[in-house]
Each structure stands twice: as C-alpha cells, then as structure tokens.
Design an enzyme around this catalytic site. Structure first.
Site, PDB file in Angstrom:
ATOM      1  N   GLU A   1       0.847  -1.196   0.000  1.00 26.52           N
ATOM      2  CA  GLU A   1       0.000   0.000   0.000  1.00 26.52           C
ATOM      3  C   GLU A   1       0.873   1.232   0.000  1.00 26.52           C
ATOM      4  OE1 GLU A   1      -2.641   0.227   3.355  1.00 26.52           O
ATOM      5  OE2 GLU A   1      -3.486  -1.771   3.018  1.00 26.52           O
TER       6      GLU A   1
ATOM      7  N   GLU B   1     -14.151   4.948   0.581  1.00 29.61           N
ATOM      8  CA  GLU B   1     -14.962   3.969   1.304  1.00 29.61           C
ATOM      9  C   GLU B   1     -15.648   4.639   2.482  1.00 29.61           C
ATOM     10  OE1 GLU B   1     -12.641   0.098   1.742  1.00 29.61           O
ATOM     11  OE2 GLU B   1     -11.170   1.395   0.771  1.00 29.61           O
TER      12      GLU B   1
ATOM     13  N   LYS C   1     -15.339   3.386   6.340  1.00 25.65           N
ATOM     14  CA  LYS C   1     -14.056   3.199   7.050  1.00 25.65           C
ATOM     15  C   LYS C   1     -14.066   4.000   8.324  1.00 25.65           C
ATOM     16  CE  LYS C   1     -10.083   2.084   5.772  1.00 25.65           C
ATOM     17  NZ  LYS C   1      -8.672   2.321   5.443  1.00 25.65           N
TER      18      LYS C   1
ATOM     19  N   GLU D   1      -9.425   8.670   6.194  1.00 21.19           N
ATOM     20  CA  GLU D   1      -9.673   7.237   5.966  1.00 21.19           C
ATOM     21  C   GLU D   1     -10.732   7.005   4.892  1.00 21.19           C
ATOM     22  OE1 GLU D   1      -8.171   4.446   7.030  1.00 21.19           O
ATOM     23  OE2 GLU D   1      -6.682   5.903   7.668  1.00 21.19           O
TER      24      GLU D   1
END
Ligand SMILES: *[C@@H]1O[C@H](CO)[C@@H](O)[C@H](O)[C@H]1NC(C)=O
Ligand SMILES: *[C@@H]1O[C@H](CO)[C@@H](O)[C@H](O)[C@H]1NC(C)=O
Ligand SMILES: *[C@@H]1O[C@H](CO)[C@@H](O)[C@H](O)[C@H]1NC(C)=O
Ligand SMILES: *[C@@H]1O[C@H](CO)[C@@H](O)[C@H](O)[C@H]1NC(C)=O
Length: 476
Positions: free
Chosen positions: A276, A330, A333, A339
């Site tokens: 990542e 998202e 999250k 985030e």
C-alpha cells in the site's frame, strides 16, 4: 532481475558467468503498479465495474482484503493480476492445522487454479502492528508455511505467499536516516527472522505499507512537501551519513529503511514490494496536506518513478510489485476523515482525479489540478463536538461513545458531573461534546482522532461557555 545490496549485486555478477545458474540464484522480479480494492462502503459498484475502473486507471493488479468468491471471480475474468488475502482471524487455525490450510485453499482458491492472474496471496494484513492481537504474532509464519504447502499440493505452487507490514513494524517508525532502520525489538528475532527466511526460501516478497503522507505530516516543518510528493525539491537532498547515499524523495528513504532493517537481521537479499502507498484527497480540519492536488501529484509521480526502474539509492534498478491505496473512497471506514478519502474513484465511478498507473502518460498531458488550500496545519485552535449536520443525534449511541471515552482516563469527565463547571446545560449532546474534546485533547496521538463512531466533528468555533472551558487541539 533482483538488484539488492552491493553485496548481492556482486554475487549476481559472479553467477552471470555461469548463465544457467542465474534463474536459480536470482529469481526474476515482477514489476507492476496495481490498486487496493477495499470494500468498506455501502454504495460501491458491482465487482465487474470495479475491475473496469481499475483497468481504466492503468492498474495491472487488484489486491483484496479477503477472499470473497464474487470479487475473485470478477478479478479472474478481468485478466488482471489479483491478490486475495487470508483474514487475520484465520491465522491461528491455519497455523495449527495443515488440514485446515488445505481446506481453505481448496475452498477459496482451487476454482482459480487456471487463472494466470492469481500469483500472490497475503496471509493477514498488518498483523504485527496490532498489539491487541499479540498472541497471533508467533502463529503468522506457521500459517504462511501451511498455506504455502497447501498451495503446492493443489497445483498452485506459482502463488507467492506473503503478508503485509506497516512502518510501525520499524522501531519508532524511524527512517531518519534510512540506514538506521531496524525492526521493533519485540518482533525482530521472534517473527521477522523466520519470516524473512520464509520469504527468501519461497522467492516471495516483503510487502510493506509505506505512506509518505504520514511520515511527512508527522515532520512537516522539516521535511518539504515536494520531497514527500516525489516532486523535484530544489535545495533539499537528504544525506544518509551511515551509507553516504543521497535521497531525492521520501519514499525511497522509507524503502531503504526497510532494506536496512532486513539486512540488520541477516536477510539483505529479500525482495521488497509495496502493498500500500498513496495520498488522501480530503480529511478533517487537522489533516493538512490531504487534497486532490497532492494526491494526484503523488500517485502520478509514483507511477512514473516505479515505471522508470530507477530503484532506490540502496537498490538501484530495483523493480517491484506495488499497489496504490485505494480504488474507491470507502464511506464506512473507521477513524479520521482521511480514511474515507483515499480513493482514485468515487463510488459512482467518477474519477476523483486522473491518473495513469502504468506511468507512461507524460505529466504535462494531465489537465490542471485544483489548488491545494490546506497544505499548512490549521493555525488556530480546534475542538471536537457531537456532529449535528447529519440529521437527528442518536443519543443512545452518543451516550455510549462518551461513556467509553470517560473510561479511558480517570478524571477526564469530572467537569460534566454534578457540580462540575460543564454540568450545565445537562444534556446528552452538551456533555458528550465536552467529553469528545477532552478525550481528543488527551489522546490525539494514539486514537482515531475526532471520530467517536462517526458521531463527532471538528470545529473551529470554541464551544466553551462561562467557566466551562473545552480543551482544544493546536497543531504543530
Ligand atoms: C462478496 O462480495 C459481494 C460483492 O461485493 C457481496 O455482495 C457479498 O456480500 C460478499 N460476500 C461475503 C461473504 O462477504
Ligand atoms: C524529521 O526529519 C529530520 C530530518 O530532516 C530527522 O532528523 C528527524 O528524525 C525527523 N523526525 C521524525 C519524527 O521523523
Ligand atoms: C459522483 O460523485 C461525486 C462525489 O459525490 C460527484 O461530485 C459527481 O458529480 C458524481 N458523478 C456523477 C456522474 O454523478
Ligand atoms: C442508535 O444507536 C444505538 C446504539 O449504538 C443503536 O442500537 C440504534 O440502532 C441507533 N438508532 C438509530 C435510529 O440509528
């Protein structure tokens, strides 16, 4: 071809003389830039659409956080390289029993035996960075070994087994200078040594999660933003006194810190990869630098840098598998605002910004980016209060979050108890707002920030009243 330490390179030159040995000694190193396919959203498009979008961004691979059959089938059909994951919770059972590992592989991966895209598998995600699951740590390598054996038994010997690490696995997350990189003492001998032996023996990769965004924001007054964005940063070159090497960007520095840590425990030859990396496009008021301009700049530069094959100062010419976080924003999250803003795409499929992960598109051909408005820390004080902009407040949930926060520190909530300076007005929302600010003030370094189950929001407006003073945060 794997280019590692100077020592290894020398070794390579020696074996080149006897060409038949080259593949046996130095396995070819894969190179691609893919994308992490997180699914913590309640508004994401169907998997086949996700694969199309990944492809449209030039991704060569998709990585998943579990082994969901629907997602894997869509990935296999797409022709992309795909990387399923064994969830962390399964590690103890797969470590305890070869039969369990065989059964897991048979049930989840056997359908993809003839899918050439299936070439990596992660056993767990950032397992060693979570101290609350310390009992799992010694089970990690045995689980990986059982899974690797199960894959071979099922005709999937080509699949490289690995797991993912975070910068928290380096002692103090220290990358200054890179040559001082060392694994945390609680994992170095007990877990990392056998783990790196396993990765070397199976010709797999050490997959790290490396975010220059976090390292820069923790040290933004010294580290220039362009250095973290892989931009030319005139006047700033980081010299490593330990090796005499010079660094032109923060990512190379972080990767070489991992190399140093691996060398320190006798595994200089292990191949490196990036599970990542990335940059967020938005966040809370305290998350400076999170914007579209920086995210696009980072990921475009990353793609160019990796495609160039330049490698790092310590491993010139190094090629590696790498994956950007993440495909989508998202909305479910947990944690600070960033985030929920790592995506290349909104859930409706619109690109947050253009990026070509193949690294072939010239930078000058992209359309202009919006200006960056939050590259410096917010200069004033910040508070954390109950959020009221998302409809009626759920008082039951707010009360639970406040009670949990009070339990974290003795005396934290005294001001909202009868007789305290913030007791009045005695409403659930007023009390919880005080508690959220006080908790954030006490624990901003260690916890998810001003989040509290999504019930809190940062504010620049001082909620203090009369003798009731709300604790605040000032960014450094
Ligand atoms: C697998 O993913 C699909 C598509 O995203 C989803 O609908 C399904 O609920 C998931 N299955 C499991 C068991 O999580
Ligand atoms: C910040 O950067 C400097 C070098 O520019 C380094 O010496 C220092 O250790 C870094 N601090 C942290 C917390 O990483
Ligand atoms: C998709 O969502 C984004 C963010 O909510 C929005 O700005 C954009 O207009 C949407 N695109 C379409 C085609 O609806
Ligand atoms: C309010 O929060 C409680 C506790 O978290 C939850 O059980 C309940 O479903 C929520 N109510 C509504 C209307 O969302």
């Amino acid at each position: 071809m794997a280019m590692s330490s100077p020592l290894l390179t020398l070794h390579l030159l020696l074996v080149l003389a006897t060409t038949t040995m080259v593949t046996a000694t130095t396995p070819p190193t894969a190179h691609f830039l893919g994308v992490n396919y997180g699914t913590l959203g309640d508004n994401l498009p169907p998997p086949h659409r996700g694969m199309e979008l990944a492809r449209s961004a030039g991704a060569a691979a998709v990585r998943f956080y579990d082994a969901n059959a629907t997602l894997l089938a869509a990935a296999a059909a797409s022709g992309l390289v795909f990387v399923p994951s064994v969830p962390n919770e399964l590690i103890p059972s797969l470590a305890a029993s070869q039969r369990a590992a065989d059964a897991w592989v048979a049930a989840t991966l056997l359908p993809f035996r003839r899918s050439p895209g299936l070439s990596y598998l992660f056993v767990g995600n950032e397992v060693l960075s979570d101290p609350t699951t310390r009992s799992r740590w010694p089970r990690l390598v045995p689980a990986m070994a059982n899974v690797e054996r199960a894959l071979r038994r099922h005709g999937l010997g080509r699949v490289k087994v690995s797991t993912t690490f975070s910068m928290h696995d380096l002692n103090h997350q220290n990358v200054f200078p890179p040559s001082s990189g060392v694994f945390r003492p609680d994992i170095a001998d007990a877990v990392m040594r056998p783990l790196l032996s396993f990765l070397e023996r199976t010709e797999s990769y050490l997959f790290f999660d490396a975010y220059t965004y976090f390292t820069w924001s923790a040290n933004h007054s010294i580290v220039p933003l362009p250095y973290a964005l892989l931009e030319p940063s005139p006047g700033f070159v980081y010299h490593d006194p330990g090796t005499g090497l010079s660094y032109a960007n923060l990512l190379d520095q972080m990767l070489d810190a991992v190399v140093a840590a691996a060398c320190r425990i006798g595994h200089c030859g292990v191949r490196l990869a990036l599970a990542e990396t990335g940059w967020p496009t938005a966040g809370d008021l305290d998350q400076f630098g999170a914007n579209v301009r920086n995210a696009a700049t980072y990921n475009r530069n990353l793609a160019r840098h990796l495609a160039s094959g330049a490698g790092t100062p310590r491993r010139p010419g190094m090629r590696m598998p790498a994956m950007v976080f993440a495909l989508f924003n998202e909305n479910l999250k947990w944690g600070p605002g960033t985030e929920r803003h790592w995506g290349l795409f909104y859930p409706n499929g619109t690109a947050v910004y253009e990026v070509d992960l193949t690294g072939r598109r010239p930078l000058a051909s992209y359309p202009p980016l919006p200006p960056a408005l939050n590259d410096r820390p917010y200069p004033g004080r910040l508070w954390c209060v109950v959020r009221t902009d998302k409809g009626p407040v759920n008082e039951t949930a707010v009360r639970e979050q406040a009670a949990a926060a009070c339990a974290d520190k003795a005396g934290l909530c005294d001001p909202v108890r009868p007789g305290g300076a913030c007791y009045l007005p005695s409403t659930v929302t007023a009390h919880a707002s005080y508690v959220f600010s006080a908790h954030w003030n006490s624990f901003s370094e260690d916890y998810g920030g001003c989040y509290f189950g999504g019930l809190a929001v940062e504010t620049t407006v001082d909620p203090s009243h009369g003798s009731c003073k709300f604790p605040s945060i000032v960014l450094k």
